[in-house]
Design an enzyme around this catalytic site. Structure first.
Site, mmCIF file in Angstrom:
data_model
loop_
_atom_site.group_PDB
_atom_site.id
_atom_site.type_symbol
_atom_site.label_atom_id
_atom_site.label_comp_id
_atom_site.label_asym_id
_atom_site.label_seq_id
_atom_site.Cartn_x
_atom_site.Cartn_y
_atom_site.Cartn_z
ATOM 1 N N PRO A 1 0.812 -1.221 0.000
ATOM 2 C CA PRO A 1 0.000 0.000 0.000
ATOM 3 C C PRO A 1 0.846 1.272 0.000
ATOM 4 C CG PRO A 1 -0.844 -1.578 1.600
ATOM 5 C CD PRO A 1 0.494 -2.086 1.141
ATOM 6 N N GLU B 1 2.596 -8.647 8.099
ATOM 7 C CA GLU B 1 2.325 -7.208 8.276
ATOM 8 C C GLU B 1 3.290 -6.301 7.507
ATOM 9 O OE1 GLU B 1 -0.382 -9.018 10.088
ATOM 10 O OE2 GLU B 1 1.591 -9.418 10.928
ATOM 11 N N ASP C 1 -8.232 2.063 -25.854
ATOM 12 C CA ASP C 1 -8.919 2.142 -24.567
ATOM 13 C C ASP C 1 -8.803 3.530 -23.984
ATOM 14 O OD1 ASP C 1 -10.074 -0.256 -24.345
ATOM 15 O OD2 ASP C 1 -8.588 -1.138 -23.017
ATOM 16 N N ARG D 1 -1.910 -7.103 -21.562
ATOM 17 C CA ARG D 1 -2.731 -6.523 -22.627
ATOM 18 C C ARG D 1 -1.886 -5.777 -23.654
ATOM 19 N NH1 ARG D 1 -5.734 -2.804 -21.710
ATOM 20 N NH2 ARG D 1 -7.596 -3.239 -22.912
HETATM 21 C C1 4GN Z 1 -0.481 -4.414 -1.818
HETATM 22 C C2 4GN Z 1 -0.202 -5.402 -0.875
HETATM 23 C C3 4GN Z 1 -2.465 -3.902 -0.635
HETATM 24 C C4 4GN Z 1 -1.610 -3.658 -1.688
HETATM 25 C C5 4GN Z 1 -1.105 -5.595 0.173
HETATM 26 C C6 4GN Z 1 -1.928 -2.571 -2.650
HETATM 27 C C7 4GN Z 1 0.242 -7.304 1.340
HETATM 28 N N1 4GN Z 1 -2.224 -4.850 0.264
HETATM 29 N N2 4GN Z 1 -2.774 -1.633 -2.280
HETATM 30 N N3 4GN Z 1 -0.906 -6.492 1.165
HETATM 31 O O1 4GN Z 1 -1.390 -2.579 -3.738
HETATM 32 C C8 4GN Z 1 2.240 -5.880 4.056
HETATM 33 C C9 4GN Z 1 3.115 -6.955 3.518
HETATM 34 C C10 4GN Z 1 1.011 -5.828 3.207
HETATM 35 C C11 4GN Z 1 2.490 -7.472 2.302
HETATM 36 C C12 4GN Z 1 1.382 -6.545 1.935
#
Ligand code: 4GN
Length: 255
Positions: free
Chosen positions: A88, A115, A168, A153
């Site tokens: 994230p 985490e 697109d 794609r």
């Molecule tokens: C990417 C990984 C969301 C995204 C994730 C995203 C796994 N969640 N928004 N979760 O692209 C901490 C370690 C969270 C792996 C990760």
């Protein structure tokens, strides 16, 4: 293109790559996805890939050594492959990234669980860190699959003859126009008359204006980077002006 994926759950990649357009592309050899179990590079009796965080706190952190050994092993075969991490905290993954990364010979995706990652994974091993949106998932596998889909794609032959990756809407930075098919009336809702007119010039203009209107109403920030003609800009100004007039006259039926 070869996509190498490092994951604790390689099975997650099977069915999405057996269906539909990607399934056909894999069969044709246009792309290959190799999902590797990160545990194959873990050590010790329990083959651990995670550990408790220094400094304390809840949850577990991905250990760096198994990831480092796995990346080194994969780079034996394709040294040039970029290493990608999905979290994230990454930069937002865009259509332009999909297009750019499609020019690479190979890509290595590191999919995390728990985490978070030991920070040195980022520092020592990762070329680019992406987020597919402002939400948290249980693992990086679905983001990796999302990116593989978007990138694929752009690979030659994956989309049919239409080559519609290029036409697109997101490619010119705008949202898509509304589409209709038969019947001409559904639940009392009619198809816009212009689409039945057979006037292709008028239809093209209506579609462009709908793209601009929809983007203005739903994702106005996209207009700042979209590729716009003078005519486009004039239409946007006209709409904005109309909306300020409507608001000032106490019209409650705006957007
Ligand atoms: C990417 C990984 C969301 C995204 C994730 C995203 C796994 N969640 N928004 N979760 O692209 C901490 C370690 C969270 C792996 C990760």
């Amino acid at each position: 293109m070869i996509f190498d994926v490092l994951t604790l759950f390689p099975g997650m990649f099977a069915s999405p790559l057996q269906e539909s357009i990607l399934g056909r592309a894999v069969k044709q050899g246009l792309l290959q996805v190799r999902a590797h179990n990160l545990r194959d590079w873990a050590e010790g009796k329990h083959l651990t890939t995670d550990d408790t965080p220094y400094g304390g706190g809840d949850g577990m952190v991905m250990k760096p050594e198994p990831v480092a050994r796995a990346v080194a092993a994969l780079k034996q075969s394709s040294a040039a492959a970029k290493v990608l991490l999905m979290t994230p905290q990454g930069k937002p993954f865009k259509q332009s990234d999909a297009e750019r990364l499609a020019d690479e010979e190979g890509l290595i995706f590191i999919c995390g669980r728990y985490e978070g990652f030991d920070e040195r994974i980022r520092q020592a091993l990762v070329d680019e860190e992406f987020s597919i949106g402002d939400f948290v998932l249980t693992g990086g596998e679905l983001p990796a699959m999302v990116m593989i889909d978007a990138i694929s794609r752009y690979l030659p032959g994956v989309l049919g003859s239409s080559g519609s990756a290029l036409s697109d809407s997101f490619v010119d930075g705008l949202l898509e126009y509304p589409q209709y098919t038969r019947p001409a009336e559904f639940n009392g809702l009619a198809v816009p008359e212009v689409l039945l007119s057979g006037d292709h010039g008028k239809i093209a203009q209506w579609r462009r204006e709908q793209q601009l209107l929809r983007t203005l109403l739903r994702r106005p920030e996209l207009l700042e980077t979209a590729f716009l003609s003078e005519e486009d800009r004039a239409y946007i100004e006209k709409i904005k002006y109309q909306r300020t007039q409507q608001k000032a006259s106490g019209d409650t039926d705006v957007d």
